[in-house]
Design a protein around this motif. Structure first.
Motif, PDB file in Angstrom:
ATOM      1  N   GLU A 100       1.986 -70.162 -17.243  1.00  0.00           N
ATOM      2  CA  GLU A 100       2.854 -71.140 -16.580  1.00  0.00           C
ATOM      3  C   GLU A 100       2.629 -71.200 -15.076  1.00  0.00           C
ATOM      4  O   GLU A 100       2.731 -72.259 -14.470  1.00  0.00           O
ATOM      5  CB  GLU A 100       4.334 -70.801 -16.839  1.00  0.00           C
ATOM      6  N   TYR A 147       3.800 -65.618 -19.203  1.00  0.00           N
ATOM      7  CA  TYR A 147       4.457 -66.576 -18.316  1.00  0.00           C
ATOM      8  C   TYR A 147       3.703 -66.707 -16.988  1.00  0.00           C
ATOM      9  O   TYR A 147       3.406 -67.820 -16.536  1.00  0.00           O
ATOM     10  CB  TYR A 147       5.905 -66.147 -18.072  1.00  0.00           C
ATOM     11  N   LYS A 170       6.606 -73.108  -9.027  1.00  0.00           N
ATOM     12  CA  LYS A 170       7.579 -73.093 -10.114  1.00  0.00           C
ATOM     13  C   LYS A 170       8.430 -71.835  -9.987  1.00  0.00           C
ATOM     14  O   LYS A 170       8.035 -70.876  -9.334  1.00  0.00           O
ATOM     15  CB  LYS A 170       6.847 -73.088 -11.461  1.00  0.00           C
ATOM     16  N   GLU A 179      11.658 -69.407 -12.120  1.00  0.00           N
ATOM     17  CA  GLU A 179      12.396 -69.154 -13.352  1.00  0.00           C
ATOM     18  C   GLU A 179      13.662 -68.406 -12.980  1.00  0.00           C
ATOM     19  O   GLU A 179      13.707 -67.691 -11.987  1.00  0.00           O
ATOM     20  CB  GLU A 179      11.513 -68.289 -14.273  1.00  0.00           C
ATOM     21  N   THR A 194      17.043 -66.182 -14.730  1.00  0.00           N
ATOM     22  CA  THR A 194      17.757 -65.632 -15.872  1.00  0.00           C
ATOM     23  C   THR A 194      19.220 -65.679 -15.489  1.00  0.00           C
ATOM     24  O   THR A 194      19.635 -65.036 -14.523  1.00  0.00           O
ATOM     25  CB  THR A 194      17.305 -64.189 -16.154  1.00  0.00           C
TER      26      THR A 194
END
Lengths: 339, 339
Positions: free
Chosen positions: A190, A186, A302, A304, A306
């Motif tokens: 990414e 990731y 970016k 992320e 959870t």
């Protein structure tokens, strides 16, 4: 509106890894707001590694959580009742509130946020405490220069992933250390980190890191402490800077946390190891949010999340932090907005 | 002039504590000076703990001493032959020269000193590297404020005794840690430290220090590392500063130097641990020498020297540093001035 409410209190201080034993759920009423107060309905609640420190009864930068009282952390919610001139029902806000479905709080203790600028949950991460932690720790203490090498541990965590991306924006060579191949993929594929190491499968962290940092390490943004940091500290260049943000590997240790002393390592490189908390930069938050929001809107940053579902699962989401279960910011979703 | 000369070379790298095995004496000639060079006759030679690091073959802030070559350090001497316009026979100078009776060196590599302003030996101590180390480490990294508590380890050493006195001049509460009752008496009764601890006889360093630092520790000037520093790091106040100057307790260790990791301790206090060497401040030496000389002439700064006699005893004087034999700056007197 319903008067049903629930809160989670610290029932017992953890020794080592926290468990369900340490928390109790209590049914309580929603306190009626007084003049200048609002009732905030929780939408997202943040769980963070630093909270483990506050569950212990030790001298630290914040007061320990009192026993048998509600645990506090950052929350995003919506105003459902207002006795304040500045905030209206339906406004989205963030602040330091209790692990409750509903918090009654002085309006001055929360800050209005703009759900159009970014998703509401982002205000608990990239545009909130963890993003600002990355921003100020890296830029103010780490001071990465173009062409330098920046290593970040906990690289796929909420703070680490922002650190690495800002370091890339500043022209550094960036290597992340994380705890699974998925996380390493990731951050490299990414997020544009130059390289990553899965510390759980690599034979020798120092050797692996040395190969990925042929010019040594100029900045080490440390989220984890422990053996990973022991290894990185052997690779420091002269005048290396180490923003010390966290030591998640140590928080639940009960064995004295022994390791090689750092003094001679730091002396060899005239390095600086500086601990900080984001609150130290409170008077510059505006500057940080502005830059972060700009990079976000330009697609240069970016993030992320959870997201665990349900108030009842807050403790489990918290425990998961210490097992490395989260990719990026760990949140608990309490409810969808009504307004 | 005589052509007889002698030098001490590094014959073998030490493992653990250095011994006579590591050094060889060689008879050599005095090199004739070329244009721009002078011959300097050694009067005092400085031995310093940091030299132990250079005897090992490890990456550090200075190159390791090459094997079978003369060991270099700071020396005070007099010019006995000059092929340079700026320096004359009889001039007293200091510089980074070999452990030799006579060094032939470019005149630009040495600095003329004034034997009227202070005794010649002071230029290897309070007005030289150790005094400047204390000055810049304490003031630039430690930044003691009036009323704060400053703890210094190696307090009766060449650096430590100056650190404590400057901290007193800045209005701090000063506690020194040293290795004998004689040293503790000296720093408290002669130098005006507020308190001192003999770490060799006290039962529990942390407990003793805690009693002497009722308001915690704001600045810890660290010369020693090891268990003493482990203890001090448990007493840090918020935003404590730790100028990391040396780690003499670790230099001869071969056991990995294990201790409690520092990361969580630093995080609790948002402390800064910053290593430095005096050379990093080279462009500000003038400022430092000026202040130190002023305090010296005003009687506000005292210093002590331990002077070993004779070129042949340089290694023993060096070994003594690691047994805590010296009070203040350890020097070796090679000769009286001729001029």
């Amino acid at each position: 509106m319903t008067k049903e409410n629930q809160q989670i209190v610290l029932a017992k201080r953890p020794e080592g890894m926290p468990t369900h034993e340490n928390f109790t759920y209590e049914d309580v009423e929603i306190k009626s707001p007084q003049k200048g107060e609002v009732v905030v309905r929780s939408l997202y609640i943040s769980v963070d590694p630093y909270m483990r420190g506050r569950m212990s009864d030790q001298k630290s930068y914040t007061q320990p959580f009192p026993l048998n009282e509600t645990i506090n952390g950052t929350v995003v919610g919506e105003v459902v009742e207002s006795e304040d001139d500045q905030l209206s029902v339906g406004d989205k806000v963030t602040g330091f509130l209790g692990w409750r479905y509903y918090n009654t709080t002085p309006a001055s203790q929360v800050r209005k946020i703009d759900g159009e600028q970014a998703p509401l949950s982002a205000y608990l991460g990239v545009l909130g405490m963890t993003g600002l932690t990355a921003y100020f720790g890296l830029l103010d203490i780490g001071e990465p220069k173009e062409g330098e090498t920046v290593v970040v541990s906990g690289a796929a965590g909420a703070v680490g992933m922002i650190v690495g991306q800002i370091a890339k924006l500043k022209g550094a060579h960036v290597v992340g250390i994380a705890g699974s191949d998925e996380k390493v993929n990731y951050i490299t594929e990414e997020l544009g980190f130059d390289a990553g190491i899965n510390y759980k499968t690599v034979d020798d962290i120092q050797e692996a890191l040395s190969g990925l940092c042929p010019n040594g390490v100029d900045v080490y943004f440390d989220n984890v402490g422990g053996e990973i940091s022991d290894a990185v500290l052997n690779l420091l260049n002269s005048f290396a800077r180490i923003p010390l943000c966290g030591a998640i590997s140590s928080y639940n240790r009960t064995d004295g946390d022994l390791g090689p002393r750092v003094q001679t390592k730091l002396l060899k490189s005239r390095a600086k190891l500086q601990a900080f908390i984001v609150g130290d930069y409170a008077d510059r938050f505006g500057e940080g949010v502005q830059d972060l929001a700009k990079w976000l809107s330009e697609g240069k940053l970016k993030y992320e999340e959870t997201i665990t579902d349900g108030f009842e699962n807050i403790p489990d989401a918290f425990f998961g932090l210490f097992q490395g279960k989260n990719l990026g910011k760990q949140l608990v979703k309490i409810a969808d907005p009504k307004y």
